[in-house]
Enzyme design. Structure first.
Site, PDB file in Angstrom:
ATOM      1  N   THR A 163      20.834  15.964  33.960  1.00 45.42           N
ATOM      2  CA  THR A 163      20.629  15.041  32.841  1.00 45.42           C
ATOM      3  C   THR A 163      20.183  13.669  33.328  1.00 45.42           C
ATOM      4  O   THR A 163      20.712  13.125  34.300  1.00 45.42           O
ATOM      5  CB  THR A 163      21.931  14.900  32.033  1.00 45.42           C
ATOM      6  OG1 THR A 163      22.285  16.175  31.518  1.00 45.42           O
ATOM      7  CG2 THR A 163      21.754  13.925  30.881  1.00 45.42           C
ATOM      8  N   GLU A 446      26.105  19.479  28.369  1.00 42.76           N
ATOM      9  CA  GLU A 446      25.422  20.747  28.613  1.00 42.76           C
ATOM     10  C   GLU A 446      24.448  21.068  27.474  1.00 42.76           C
ATOM     11  O   GLU A 446      23.964  22.162  27.370  1.00 42.76           O
ATOM     12  CB  GLU A 446      26.462  21.889  28.763  1.00 42.76           C
ATOM     13  CG  GLU A 446      25.915  23.174  29.367  1.00 42.76           C
ATOM     14  CD  GLU A 446      25.195  24.040  28.339  1.00 42.76           C
ATOM     15  OE1 GLU A 446      24.027  24.370  28.591  1.00 42.76           O
ATOM     16  OE2 GLU A 446      25.784  24.379  27.309  1.00 42.76           O
TER      17      GLU A 446
END
Length: 630
Positions: A163, A446
C-alpha cells in the site's frame, strides 16, 4: 432431559485452563441458573467447534501454558500508553518464540493458532507472517531456503510493503519503480514522489529490518507490471536505516497501538537480481522477462492473508463480543417486566434478544464457514504451487467477498454488543471498545470492502444483464460498470450470504448422530437465515421472491426463535470456551461478578495512584483563591 442432568454435573473449564466442577468456583447465581438448564452438552459442542476432542485437549493445554506464564499477562493492558503497548507486544512475541522452542511447538503445528487465540492478538510481528507468506507463495525454492530460516528465528524481521500513500487496492496504480540494469545485474528501487511512499505496513515503523516491496518492473524502458522484491531497510548491527531509506511510524490510530504501522521512502536502492521473487516470473541476466501463470498471481499473498486474518483476528472477535454481551445480559437486571417481580434480566427483554441472538447465530455461521474456506483454500493453494492456476480466480473472488461480508458483519455486531451493554460497554474494561475498533480496521486494510465486493461481483449474472444492456445502448464498458456498482455490491453481498447459509445448513445436516446439538444448531441456522430476510425485507418483496403474507410468516418464525434460543444463549456462548484471560473483560468473566471486577480493575488505573499535575497547576490556585467563608 438427560442433557440437563449431564450439564449440571459436567466438569466446567476454569480460567487457568484446568478442569473444575461447577461448584468449585463462586459463580453469580443468575449466570449459574442459565447453565443448569442447557438443552445440550456444552462440552460436546465445544469439541465439535474445535474439530474434535483431541483438538480441544491440545488447545486447552496450550492455553494453560500461556496463561500460567506471567510473561504473557494482559492485566494492565487497558492502562498502557502507545509506547508501552508496543514494547509489551514485542516482548510477548519474543517470549512466545522462546516458549514455542521450549515446548517443541512449531509454526506448522496447530499449537501456534491456539497461542494466538489465547493471547487475544496482543502480539507484534503480525505482518512479519505476511512477509514470510509472500516469500513462500511467490519465491523460488532457493529464495525460500535463503530467507525463511532467518525469518523463522527472528534473525530478521520483515514487513509487506504494498500500500502506498496515494494508492491501495488499485495495484496497477502503484508508483514505486524497480528498474533493471543489465550491466550491474541489479534493480534500482525508487518512490518517485510523495504519493508513491509506502504507507501503513505493520512492523515497518520501528521493527522491520527487511521488506517485501511491490514495485512496477521496468526493463529497457518497458513496464512489465507489479512485482515483489526483497530488500533490507535497516542495519542488523544498530537498526539504523540503510542509506537511501527513509522510514518511520505513521502515528496514533483508533486501535493497533501495539503495532508500528510505518512509512517507507526509497531513494536509489540497489538490490541484486536474485532479490526479485521469481517463482512465477523472472528476469534473466540478459534482461529477458519470463512469466508463468496468471497476471493475478500477485493476489496470492493477499488471498493467504485474508484466510489467515479471518480465523485469527476477525471471527474470534465476534465470538468474544457475543460471549461478553450475553453473559452480561443475564447478570444485569434493569426495570420490571411484571410489577410484582424483581428487576428482570435484560436478556429477557425481546429487544435485547433481537440485538444479540442473531449475532450469536452469525458467530456460529461464520465459524463453520471458516472451516469450509480453509479447506477450499488449502486445495487451491496446493494446485497453484504446482503450477495449476485454474482455481485462482474463484479463490480470489470467494475470499474477497467473504472477507468483506464477514468483516462488515463482525464490526457491526461488535458495536451492537457494546451498545447492548449500555454505559458499562463503553468502558475499555469491558473489552468491547478494543474488539470494536480492531474490527473496524479489518474492514479497510487489505482492501476496502466495497472494492472487494466488486471483485466478487465480476462473477454474478443478474447484475451482468444490466451491465450488458448499458453497453449495448452505447455506453463505454467502464461507464456501464460504474453505473451498476451499487447493484453489483448488493448482488455480491446476497451471493456471499447465500453461500454462508448453505454451508451452515450442510454443517447441521452432518450432525445426525448429535440429536441435541443438531436441534439447537438448526434453530441457530434458521435464525441466521430468517434474519437475513427480516433485515432485507424490501429486496425480497421488490424482487418478488416473497409475498406479504409470507413475510408475516417469516417475522413470526423469527420472533419465536428468539424466545427458543434465549433459553440456551449462555451455554451456546460458553461453548466457544474462551478463558477469562483471553476475553480480558470485566463484563464477560465466567463467574459473572461484573460489578466487583469493574471496581477492582478501576483501582489499578495509574490515575488513582498518583497526584494529578492538573490539580497543582490549575485547580489548586482556583480553590485557594475562593472566599474563606466557603
Amino acid at each position: 432431559m438427560a442433557a440437563k442432568g449431564k450439564q449440571s454435573q459436567m466438569a466446567q473449564w476454569n480460567r487457568s485452563g484446568y478442569f473444575r466442577s461447577s461448584g468449585s468456583r463462586d459463580v453469580n447465581p443468575d449466570l449459574q441458573a442459565e447453565r443448569q438448564t442447557a438443552s445440550f452438552s456444552v462440552e460436546r459442542l465445544t469439541t465439535i467447534l474445535d474439530g474434535g476432542a483431541d483438538n480441544t485437549r491440545t488447545r486447552r493445554a496450550v492455553e494453560a501454558v500461556i496463561h500460567s506464564d506471567p510473561g504473557f499477562s494482559r492485566e494492565n493492558q487497558y492502562f498502557q500508553s502507545q509506547n508501552e503497548r508496543y514494547e509489551a507486544a514485542v516482548r510477548k512475541s519474543v517470549h512466545l518464540k522462546e516458549k514455542m522452542h521450549q515446548m517443541g511447538w512449531t509454526e506448522n503445528r496447530p499449537e501456534i493458532k491456539y497461542c494466538y487465540r489465547a493471547l487475544g492478538g496482543d502480539l507484534a510481528f503480525n505482518v512479519h507472517r505476511v512477509f514470510k507468506n509472500s516469500i513462500l507463495a511467490l519465491g523460488t525454492d532457493e529464495q525460500i531456503a535463503k530467507w525463511i530460516p532467518p525469518a523463522d528465528k527472528y534473525h530478521i524481521i520483515g514487513t509487506y510493503a504494498q500500500t502506498e500513500l496515494g494508492h491501495g487496492t488499485f495495484l496497477r496504480g502503484l508508483e514505486t519503480t524497480a528498474v533493471f540494469d543489465i550491466s550491474t545485474q541489479e534493480f534500482t528501487l525508487n518512490t518517485p514522489k510523495i504519493s508513491a511512499m509506502k504507507w501503513w505496513p505493520g512492523d515497518l515503523g520501528r521493527s522491520a529490518t527487511h521488506a517485501v516491496v511491490f514495485a512496477q518492473l521496468y526493463i529497457k524502458g518497458k513496464c512489465y507490471g507489479l512485482h515483489a522484491f526483497i530488500l533490507q531497510i535497516r542495519s542488523l548491527c544498530d537498526h539504523s536505516p540503510v542509506p537511501g531509506v527513509i522510514v518511520g511510524d505513521i502515528g496514533p490510530k483508533m486501535n493497533f497501538e501495539h503495532i508500528d504501522n510505518g512509512y517507507l521512502m526509497l531513494q536509489n536502492i540497489n538490490i541484486p537480481r536474485e532479490n526479485m521473487l521469481s517463482r512465477f516470473s523472472q528476469v534473466l541476466p540478459d534482461g529477458t522477462y519470463v512469466k508463468q501463470g496468471s497476471d493475478k498471481i500477485n493476489y496470492l499473498t493477499m488471498i493467504v492473508t485474508r484466510v489467515q486474518m479471518l480465523w485469527t483476528e476477525v471471527i474470534p472477535m465476534l465470538l468474544r463480543a457475543c460471549t461478553i454481551a450475553i453473559r452480561y445480559s443475564v447478570v444485569r437486571r434493569q426495570s420490571k417486566l411484571n410489577p410484582s417481580d424483581p428487576e428482570a434480566k435484560i436478556l429477557d427483554y425481546q429487544t435485547q434478544q433481537q440485538k444479540l441472538l442473531p449475532l450469536l447465530a452469525t458467530a456460529y455461521a461464520f465459524h463453520f464457514m471458516n472451516a469450509f474456506v480453509n479447506e477450499f483454500y488449502n486445495k487451491g493453494y496446493t494446485e497453484i504451487k504446482q503450477g495449476n492456476f485454474d482455481s485462482l480466480p474463484e479463490l480470489h473472488a470467494l475470499t474477497s467477498g467473504l472477507k468483506a461480508i464477514i468483516t462488515d458483519y463482525c464490526t457491526a455486531g461488535a458495536e451492537v454488543c457494546l451498545r447492548a451493554c449500555g454505559g458499562h460497554g463503553y468502558s475499555a474494561l469491558s473489552g468491547l471498545p478494543f474488539l470494536y475498533t480492531k474490527l473496524v480496521a479489518s474492514c479497510i486494510y487489505e482492501g476496502e470492502n466495497t472494492v472487494l465486493f466488486l471483485q466478487t461481483a465480476r462473477l454474478l449474472g443478474n447484475a451482468a444483464t444490466k451491465l450488458q444492456a448499458l453497453v449495448q445502448s452505447g455506453a463505454e464498458q467502464y461507464e456501464a460498470w460504474n453505473k451498476c456498482t451499487i447493484q453489483l455490491v448488493q448482488a455480491a453481498k446476497a451471493h456471499c450470504h447465500y453461500i454462508i447459509v448453505k454451508n451452515f445448513i450442510d454443517t447441521v445436516e452432518k450432525l445426525k448422530n448429535e440429536a441435541e446439538i443438531q436441534k439447537i444448531l438448526k434453530h441457530l441456522c434458521d435464525l441466521f437465515a430468517l434474519h437475513g430476510i427480516f433485515s432485507n425485507t424490501g429486496d425480497f418483496l421488490h424482487a418478488g421472491y416473497i409475498s406479504g403474507d409470507q413475510m408475516d410468516m417469516v417475522t413470526a418464525s423469527y420472533l419465536d426463535l428468539l424466545a427458543v434460543i434465549r433459553n440456551d444463549a449462555v451455554p451456546l456462548a460458553d461453548a466457544f470456551d474462551f478463558t477469562d484471560e483471553s476475553l480480558n473483560s470485566a463484563l464477560g468473566c465466567y463467574d459473572g461478578h461484573i460489578y466487583q471486577r469493574l471496581y477492582e480493575w478501576a483501582q489499578k488505573s495509574p490515575t488513582n495512584q498518583q497526584v494529578s499535575r492538573a490539580y497543582a497547576r490549575y485547580l489548586k490556585p482556583l480553590f485557594q483563591s475562593a472566599p474563606s467563608k466557603l
